[in-house]
Motif scaffolding. Structure first.
Motif, mmCIF file in Angstrom:
data_model
loop_
_atom_site.group_PDB
_atom_site.id
_atom_site.type_symbol
_atom_site.label_atom_id
_atom_site.label_comp_id
_atom_site.label_asym_id
_atom_site.label_seq_id
_atom_site.Cartn_x
_atom_site.Cartn_y
_atom_site.Cartn_z
ATOM 1 N N UNK A 35 -18.211 -8.419 12.951
ATOM 2 C CA UNK A 35 -18.047 -8.962 11.608
ATOM 3 C C UNK A 35 -19.000 -8.400 10.589
ATOM 4 N N UNK A 36 -18.482 -8.291 9.362
ATOM 5 C CA UNK A 36 -19.286 -7.946 8.193
ATOM 6 C C UNK A 36 -19.956 -6.579 8.325
ATOM 7 N N UNK A 37 -19.147 -5.611 8.746
ATOM 8 C CA UNK A 37 -19.599 -4.206 8.793
ATOM 9 C C UNK A 37 -20.883 -4.009 9.587
ATOM 10 N N UNK A 38 -20.969 -4.637 10.736
ATOM 11 C CA UNK A 38 -22.120 -4.440 11.613
ATOM 12 C C UNK A 38 -23.262 -5.391 11.366
ATOM 13 N N UNK A 39 -23.183 -6.208 10.320
ATOM 14 C CA UNK A 39 -24.283 -7.117 10.007
ATOM 15 C C UNK A 39 -24.529 -8.096 11.151
ATOM 16 N N UNK A 40 -23.457 -8.618 11.729
ATOM 17 C CA UNK A 40 -23.594 -9.580 12.823
ATOM 18 C C UNK A 40 -24.238 -8.929 14.040
ATOM 19 N N UNK A 91 -29.204 -7.595 17.510
ATOM 20 C CA UNK A 91 -30.120 -6.569 18.021
ATOM 21 C C UNK A 91 -31.535 -6.762 17.473
ATOM 22 N N UNK A 92 -31.641 -7.278 16.255
ATOM 23 C CA UNK A 92 -32.950 -7.567 15.683
ATOM 24 C C UNK A 92 -33.645 -8.653 16.497
ATOM 25 N N UNK A 93 -32.908 -9.722 16.798
ATOM 26 C CA UNK A 93 -33.465 -10.778 17.646
ATOM 27 C C UNK A 93 -33.809 -10.231 19.024
ATOM 28 N N UNK A 94 -32.907 -9.432 19.580
ATOM 29 C CA UNK A 94 -33.099 -8.898 20.928
ATOM 30 C C UNK A 94 -34.412 -8.108 21.021
ATOM 31 N N UNK A 95 -34.685 -7.296 20.010
ATOM 32 C CA UNK A 95 -35.896 -6.463 20.044
ATOM 33 C C UNK A 95 -37.164 -7.312 20.007
ATOM 34 N N UNK A 101 -13.143 -11.047 13.932
ATOM 35 C CA UNK A 101 -14.180 -10.640 14.872
ATOM 36 C C UNK A 101 -15.163 -11.740 15.210
ATOM 37 N N UNK A 102 -14.851 -12.972 14.860
ATOM 38 C CA UNK A 102 -15.742 -14.104 15.134
ATOM 39 C C UNK A 102 -15.068 -15.129 16.048
ATOM 40 N N UNK A 103 -14.005 -14.714 16.740
ATOM 41 C CA UNK A 103 -13.255 -15.651 17.584
ATOM 42 C C UNK A 103 -13.856 -15.644 18.989
ATOM 43 N N UNK A 116 -11.921 -3.414 10.571
ATOM 44 C CA UNK A 116 -11.495 -3.038 9.226
ATOM 45 C C UNK A 116 -11.447 -4.332 8.421
ATOM 46 N N UNK A 117 -12.253 -4.425 7.374
ATOM 47 C CA UNK A 117 -12.445 -5.719 6.732
ATOM 48 C C UNK A 117 -13.135 -6.625 7.728
ATOM 49 N N UNK A 118 -12.557 -7.760 8.000
ATOM 50 C CA UNK A 118 -13.094 -8.625 9.052
ATOM 51 C C UNK A 118 -12.123 -8.720 10.228
#
Length: 398
Positions: free
Chosen positions: A39-44, A49-53, A195-197, A241-243
Motif C-alpha cells: 500500500x501507498x507506493x511502498x510506504x507501508x 522495515x524501519x521498525x525491523x531495523x 493491498x491491505x486485505x 498500481x494505485x492501491x
C-alpha cells in the motif's frame, strides 16, 4: 511512558513510526501489529522495515495471517520477529439466525418486500474501487435475477452512478443490526483487491452468521475462509498500481456466486462449515495468545540482557604468495589479563564480513541493522549465514 514501567507495549499499527524513539528508553518488549501488507507506493513496507531495523531481540511484529509473515520474509531473514496471532469475532453477537426472519427485518428497514423471497448477495465494507466496488456492480449486472444488497458508510463517487435495478443500497447501520443484515445474505461477496486485505474481519463476521463467502485468492482472505466458501483465482501484482494489489475477473466471481445460489445443498453445507470455522476465531484466544507472546518475549529479554564479552577486531590486508594477489582479513584478538583465556588461542583470523558484523554488534548496533549492512555488502544468502555464525559465537561467549 518513559517514567512508567511496563511488561510490554502493544502499538496500534506499524505505521506509528513516531514511537520508534521509545525503544531507546523503554525496557520492555514492543509488539507492533501489521495490518496492511502493501500500500501507498511502498510506504507501508518501508514502515515495517524501519521498525525491523530498530527492533531488539525481544521485540516482535504481530501478523494476523501467515500470508503477511511470508510476504515480509522476502525482505527480512529473521522469521522469529514475525509472530502470527489470528484476530477474532464476537460469537455472542454474530451468529446464525432464522433467515426468513432476518430477510423480513431488512426488507422492512428498506421498504423492499421483494427481498424476503429473493436470493441475496451481500457486500458489507467500504465502497471503494480497491475494495471491489466496481467489480460488485458488474457482478450485479451479470446476475439480474439476484438481489444485491450493498451496505456501506457512503457510496463515495459511486453516488453519481446509476446502479442496476437489482442493486439496493443500505447506509451504514448500528452494530446491533449487523447480524440481521449478514443473516439476510445467502452469499457474502467481497471482491476486494486492496493491498491491505491481511485478514478480512467482515468476512469472518459473515461466516460466524453461517453465510458462505466468495472471495478472491489474495493475501489473508483464503486463510480465513478455508474450505467454508469459494476462493476465486485472482492475478496478484508484483508492484501495486494505485492501491490495487491485483485483479479478479467479475465473470469468474459471478459464476462462483451463481453456482452456490443454484446448489442449495452445497450452499447450506458451506454455511454450516463457515459457522463452525468461525468458532476457531475468538477474541479470548487472541488475547490469550498475545499475553503468551509477551511472556515469551520477556524470557528472551532476560537471556539477551546478560553481559556479552567483546573481543577486539582488527582488519588487515595480506599478500597471498601463491596467488600473487592481495586479500583482506579480520583478526579476532583474545586480549585478556586473566590467567585463563576465554578462547584457546590469542587470535583468530575471520572473514572481513564476520569481523564487520562483530564490530557493529560491539558498538551497540541491533541484529537487524547488522543484517542490512551485510546484505548490502555480500548479498542475502551470505549475510544470513554470516549473521547466524556471529550471533551463535556471541551467545556462547556471553
Amino acid at each position: 511512558m518513559i517514567r512508567r514501567k511496563y511488561d510490554g507495549v502493544l502499538l496500534q499499527k506499524h505505521t506509528d513510526t513516531a514511537f520508534l524513539s521509545l525503544l531507546r528508553y523503554i525496557d520492555a518488549p514492543f509488539v507492533v501489529p501489521i495490518y496492511s501488507i502493501r500500500g501507498h507506493n511502498g510506504e507501508s513496507i518501508n514502515s515495517v522495515l524501519h521498525w525491523y531495523s530498530a527492533m531488539r531481540t525481544f521485540d516482535a511484529f504481530l501478523t494476523p495471517t501467515e500470508s503477511v509473515k511470508d510476504f515480509y520474509l522476502s525482505f527480512a531473514s529473521d522469521a522469529s520477529t514475525f509472530q502470527t496471532i489470528l484476530l477474532g469475532v464476537d460469537l455472542d453477537h454474530f451468529k446464525p439466525m432464522d433467515k426468513h426472519a432476518a430477510k423480513h427485518e431488512v426488507a422492512q428497514m428498506l421498504n423492499k418486500p421483494e427481498l424476503v423471497d429473493s436470493p441475496t448477495v451481500g457486500f458489507l465494507s467500504r465502497f471503494q474501487p480497491e475494495k471491489g466496488a466496481g467489480i460488485y456492480i458488474k457482478i450485479a449486472e451479470l446476475l439480474p435475477e439476484v438481489c444485491f444488497l450493498l451496505t456501506a458508510p457512503t457510496l463515495n463517487f459511486y453516488a453519481q452512478q446509476r446502479f442496476p435495478p437489482n442493486l439496493i443500497y443500505l447506509s451504514q447501520q448500528p452494530r446491533d443490526r449487523l447480524p440481521y443484515i449478514f443473516n439476510a445474505f445467502d452469499v457474502y461477496c467481497l471482491p476486494s483487491m486492496v493491498g491491505e486485505e491481511t485478514f478480512g474481519l467482515a468476512v469472518l463476521e459473515a461466516m460466524a452468521c453461517g453465510i458462505p463467502p466468495v472471495v478472491p485468492r489474495l493475501d489473508g482472505l483464503p486463510e480465513v475462509v478455508g474450505d467454508a466458501g469459494v476462493i476465486v483465482p485472482a492475478s496478484e501484482y508484483r508492484d501495486e498500481i494505485g492501491s490495487f494489489a491485483g485483479t479478479v475477473c467479475p465473470f469468474a466471481m459471478s459464476e462462483a456466486i451463481n453456482g452456490l445460489l443454484n446448489d442449495e445443498e452445497r450452499r447450506l453445507k458451506l454455511g454450516e462449515k463457515a459457522a463452525q470455522g468461525a468458532r476457531n476465531f475468538t477474541w479470548d484466544a487472541t488475547a490469550t495468545n498475545l499475553l503468551t507472546l509477551l511472556e515469551k518475549l520477556k524470557k528472551i529479554q532476560r537471556l539477551t540482557t546478560r553481559h556479552r564479552r567483546e573481543f577486539p577486531i582488527s582488519f588487515a590486508a595480506y599478500l597471498d604468495g601463491n596467488q600473487r594477489s592481495v586479500g583482506y582479513k579480520a583478526i579476532l584478538s583474545n586480549v585478556t589479563n586473566l590467567k585463563e583465556r576465554p578462547l584457546m588461542r590469542d587470535g583468530y583470523v575471520q572473514t572481513v564480513e564476520e569481523g564487520l558484523a562483530l564490530s557493529l554488534l560491539n558498538k551497540g548496533h541491533g541484529t537487524h541493522e547488522v543484517e542490512a549492512v551485510l546484505q548490502h555488502f555480500c548479498g542475502e544468502t551470505k549475510a544470513v549465514s554470516v549473521l547466524e555464525k556471529v550471533l551463535g559465537f556471541q551467545e556462547a561467549t556471553s
